[in-house]
Design a protein around this motif. Structure first.
Motif, PDB file in Angstrom:
ATOM      1  N   TRP A   1      41.758  42.013  66.934  1.00 44.46           N
ATOM      2  CA  TRP A   1      42.258  40.621  66.967  1.00 44.46           C
ATOM      3  C   TRP A   1      42.928  40.354  65.626  1.00 44.46           C
ATOM      4  O   TRP A   1      42.354  40.647  64.565  1.00 44.46           O
ATOM      5  CB  TRP A   1      41.105  39.640  67.186  1.00 44.46           C
ATOM      6  CG  TRP A   1      41.566  38.249  67.535  1.00 44.46           C
ATOM      7  CD1 TRP A   1      41.764  37.749  68.790  1.00 44.46           C
ATOM      8  CD2 TRP A   1      41.870  37.178  66.622  1.00 44.46           C
ATOM      9  NE1 TRP A   1      42.194  36.431  68.711  1.00 44.46           N
ATOM     10  CE2 TRP A   1      42.257  36.056  67.392  1.00 44.46           C
ATOM     11  CE3 TRP A   1      41.863  37.056  65.225  1.00 44.46           C
ATOM     12  CZ2 TRP A   1      42.635  34.841  66.828  1.00 44.46           C
ATOM     13  CZ3 TRP A   1      42.242  35.845  64.656  1.00 44.46           C
ATOM     14  CH2 TRP A   1      42.620  34.751  65.462  1.00 44.46           C
TER      15      TRP A   1
ATOM     16  N   TYR B   1      44.199  31.126  61.119  1.00 47.25           N
ATOM     17  CA  TYR B   1      43.576  29.811  61.243  1.00 47.25           C
ATOM     18  C   TYR B   1      44.176  28.942  60.156  1.00 47.25           C
ATOM     19  O   TYR B   1      44.236  29.357  58.989  1.00 47.25           O
ATOM     20  CB  TYR B   1      42.044  29.906  61.107  1.00 47.25           C
ATOM     21  CG  TYR B   1      41.402  30.317  62.419  1.00 47.25           C
ATOM     22  CD1 TYR B   1      41.098  29.363  63.387  1.00 47.25           C
ATOM     23  CD2 TYR B   1      41.162  31.645  62.703  1.00 47.25           C
ATOM     24  CE1 TYR B   1      40.548  29.739  64.605  1.00 47.25           C
ATOM     25  CE2 TYR B   1      40.616  32.030  63.929  1.00 47.25           C
ATOM     26  CZ  TYR B   1      40.310  31.063  64.873  1.00 47.25           C
ATOM     27  OH  TYR B   1      39.778  31.427  66.090  1.00 47.25           O
TER      28      TYR B   1
ATOM     29  N   LEU C   1      37.344  25.881  64.304  1.00 49.23           N
ATOM     30  CA  LEU C   1      36.133  26.482  63.727  1.00 49.23           C
ATOM     31  C   LEU C   1      35.256  25.396  63.120  1.00 49.23           C
ATOM     32  O   LEU C   1      35.735  24.590  62.320  1.00 49.23           O
ATOM     33  CB  LEU C   1      36.516  27.517  62.667  1.00 49.23           C
ATOM     34  CG  LEU C   1      37.339  28.696  63.200  1.00 49.23           C
ATOM     35  CD1 LEU C   1      37.709  29.648  62.072  1.00 49.23           C
ATOM     36  CD2 LEU C   1      36.591  29.445  64.303  1.00 49.23           C
TER      37      LEU C   1
ATOM     38  N   VAL D   1      33.260  33.047  58.365  1.00 50.04           N
ATOM     39  CA  VAL D   1      34.036  33.876  57.445  1.00 50.04           C
ATOM     40  C   VAL D   1      35.346  33.189  57.058  1.00 50.04           C
ATOM     41  O   VAL D   1      35.747  33.188  55.893  1.00 50.04           O
ATOM     42  CB  VAL D   1      34.326  35.256  58.087  1.00 50.04           C
ATOM     43  CG1 VAL D   1      34.918  36.196  57.055  1.00 50.04           C
ATOM     44  CG2 VAL D   1      33.074  35.868  58.700  1.00 50.04           C
TER      45      VAL D   1
ATOM     46  N   HIS E   1      28.340  33.431  60.565  1.00 50.67           N
ATOM     47  CA  HIS E   1      29.488  34.042  61.248  1.00 50.67           C
ATOM     48  C   HIS E   1      29.706  33.412  62.619  1.00 50.67           C
ATOM     49  O   HIS E   1      28.750  33.179  63.371  1.00 50.67           O
ATOM     50  CB  HIS E   1      29.258  35.554  61.402  1.00 50.67           C
ATOM     51  CG  HIS E   1      30.262  36.213  62.287  1.00 50.67           C
ATOM     52  ND1 HIS E   1      30.008  36.504  63.607  1.00 50.67           N
ATOM     53  CD2 HIS E   1      31.530  36.594  62.050  1.00 50.67           C
ATOM     54  CE1 HIS E   1      31.083  37.056  64.138  1.00 50.67           C
ATOM     55  NE2 HIS E   1      32.018  37.122  63.216  1.00 50.67           N
ATOM     56  N   ILE E   2      30.975  33.142  62.951  1.00 46.74           N
ATOM     57  CA  ILE E   2      31.289  32.531  64.248  1.00 46.74           C
ATOM     58  C   ILE E   2      31.870  33.623  65.148  1.00 46.74           C
ATOM     59  O   ILE E   2      32.921  34.198  64.825  1.00 46.74           O
ATOM     60  CB  ILE E   2      32.314  31.390  64.072  1.00 46.74           C
ATOM     61  CG1 ILE E   2      31.734  30.331  63.127  1.00 46.74           C
ATOM     62  CG2 ILE E   2      32.685  30.784  65.417  1.00 46.74           C
ATOM     63  CD1 ILE E   2      32.793  29.464  62.471  1.00 46.74           C
TER      64      ILE E   2
ATOM     65  N   CYS F   1      33.810  34.626  68.180  1.00 44.89           N
ATOM     66  CA  CYS F   1      34.700  34.173  69.256  1.00 44.89           C
ATOM     67  C   CYS F   1      34.722  35.225  70.360  1.00 44.89           C
ATOM     68  O   CYS F   1      34.988  34.918  71.512  1.00 44.89           O
ATOM     69  CB  CYS F   1      36.101  33.933  68.724  1.00 44.89           C
ATOM     70  SG  CYS F   1      36.153  32.666  67.451  1.00 44.89           S
TER      71      CYS F   1
ATOM     72  N   ASP G   1      43.125  36.293  59.710  1.00 47.98           N
ATOM     73  CA  ASP G   1      41.824  36.828  60.112  1.00 47.98           C
ATOM     74  C   ASP G   1      42.054  38.050  60.997  1.00 47.98           C
ATOM     75  O   ASP G   1      42.842  37.981  61.951  1.00 47.98           O
ATOM     76  CB  ASP G   1      41.069  35.731  60.888  1.00 47.98           C
ATOM     77  CG  ASP G   1      39.709  36.190  61.397  1.00 47.98           C
ATOM     78  OD1 ASP G   1      39.209  37.218  60.913  1.00 47.98           O
ATOM     79  OD2 ASP G   1      39.155  35.512  62.276  1.00 47.98           O
TER      80      ASP G   1
ATOM     81  N   ASP H   1      39.917  41.126  63.134  1.00 52.82           N
ATOM     82  CA  ASP H   1      38.630  41.632  63.620  1.00 52.82           C
ATOM     83  C   ASP H   1      38.799  43.060  64.130  1.00 52.82           C
ATOM     84  O   ASP H   1      39.861  43.421  64.645  1.00 52.82           O
ATOM     85  CB  ASP H   1      38.143  40.799  64.811  1.00 52.82           C
ATOM     86  CG  ASP H   1      37.688  39.409  64.417  1.00 52.82           C
ATOM     87  OD1 ASP H   1      37.929  39.015  63.260  1.00 52.82           O
ATOM     88  OD2 ASP H   1      37.110  38.727  65.267  1.00 52.82           O
TER      89      ASP H   1
HETATM   90  N1  SME Z   1      34.650  35.139  62.970  1.00 50.06           N
HETATM   91  C1  SME Z   1      35.417  34.028  62.434  1.00 50.06           C
HETATM   92  C2  SME Z   1      35.930  33.140  63.539  1.00 50.06           C
HETATM   93  C3  SME Z   1      37.259  33.518  64.073  1.00 50.06           C
HETATM   94  S1  SME Z   1      37.242  34.867  65.124  1.00 50.06           S
HETATM   95  O1  SME Z   1      36.804  36.060  64.413  1.00 50.06           O
HETATM   96  C4  SME Z   1      38.780  35.127  65.784  1.00 50.06           C
HETATM   97  C5  SME Z   1      34.573  33.229  61.447  1.00 50.06           C
HETATM   98  O2  SME Z   1      33.363  33.465  61.311  1.00 50.06           O
HETATM   99  O3  SME Z   1      35.107  32.346  60.794  1.00 50.06           O
END
Ligand code: SME
Length: 153
Positions: A46, A50, A71, A77, A99-100, A102, A126, A128
Motif C-alpha cells: 500500500w 494522508y 485517522l 504511525v 498502530h491503526i 486499515c 505512508d 505498508d
Molecule cells: N497504519 C497507519 C494507518 C494508515 S494505513 O497503514 C494505510 C497508522 O497507524 O497511522
C-alpha cells in the motif's frame, strides 16, 4: 556498490524528475509518485498520502487496498510522523502502540513527513508491506528525497 534497491530508487527519482517537469500540481505529482513506487518497488503493498485538513488527517491519493479515510487524532504511525516531523520505520506493526490497521495483512510500515514550499508539514507518505521488517535507512533516505520532489520546480 549500489544494492538493487538503491538502483531502483535512482531510476525512479530520475523518472519522477522528468515527469514532474510537466506539472507542478501537488495532487498529480502525488498520484504519479504512488503509481511508480507501488508498481516498481518489491513488497510495497500500500502506497499513499494522508494529508492534514483542518486538524484532521485524511486519506489522499493512494494505490492499494481500500484505506481508512480519516485517522483517529494523534495516535498511530502517521500521526507520529506528523507530530515529530520525522520519518518513522515500524518493523512490526503489532509492536507499535496505537498502530491503526486499515488492512490486517500489513506487517511493517514506513511514514515520511511531507513538507511544503514554506517548510510546513502538510501530511505524510505512508507505505505498508506484507513482509515484516521490510523498510530500512535506504528506504528512509530515498523516500525522503522523493517526497521533497513534490514541491520542487
Ligand atoms: N497504519 C497507519 C494507518 C494508515 S494505513 O497503514 C494505510 C497508522 O497507524 O497511522
Amino acid at each position: 556498490m549500489k544494492t538493487s534497491k538503491e538502483g531502483r530508487y535512482s531510476r525512479i527519482k530520475e523518472q519522477l524528475q522528468d515527469l514532474f517537469s510537466r506539472t507542478s500540481g501537488m495532487l498529480p505529482r502525488m498520484a504519479t509518485l504512488n503509481a511508480l513506487l507501488y508498481h516498481k518497488m518489491d513488497g510495497f503493498f500500500w502506497v499513499g498520502f494522508y494529508l492534514l485538513n483542518e486538524g484532521k488527517l485524511l486519506v489522499g491519493p493512494y494505490q492499494g487496498s481500500l484505506a481508512c479515510m480519516e485517522l483517529p487524532s494523534k495516535k498511530g504511525v502517521c500521526w507520529t510522523g506528523i507530530t515529530t516531523g520525522n520519518t518513522v520505520i515500524v518493523p512490526d506493526v503489532h509492536n507499535f502502540p496505537g498502530h491503526i490497521a486499515c488492512d490486517s495483512r500489513s506487517k511493517s510500515e514506513i511514514v515520511v513527513p511531507v513538507y511544503d514550499r514554506n517548510n510546513k508539514v502538510i501530511g505524510v507518505l505512508d507505505i505498508d508491506s506484507r513482509e515484516p521488517d521490510h523498510f530500512d535507512q535506504v528506504d528512509a533516505e530515498n523516500l525522503g528525497q522523493i517526497v521533497a520532489l513534490i514541491f520542487k520546480g
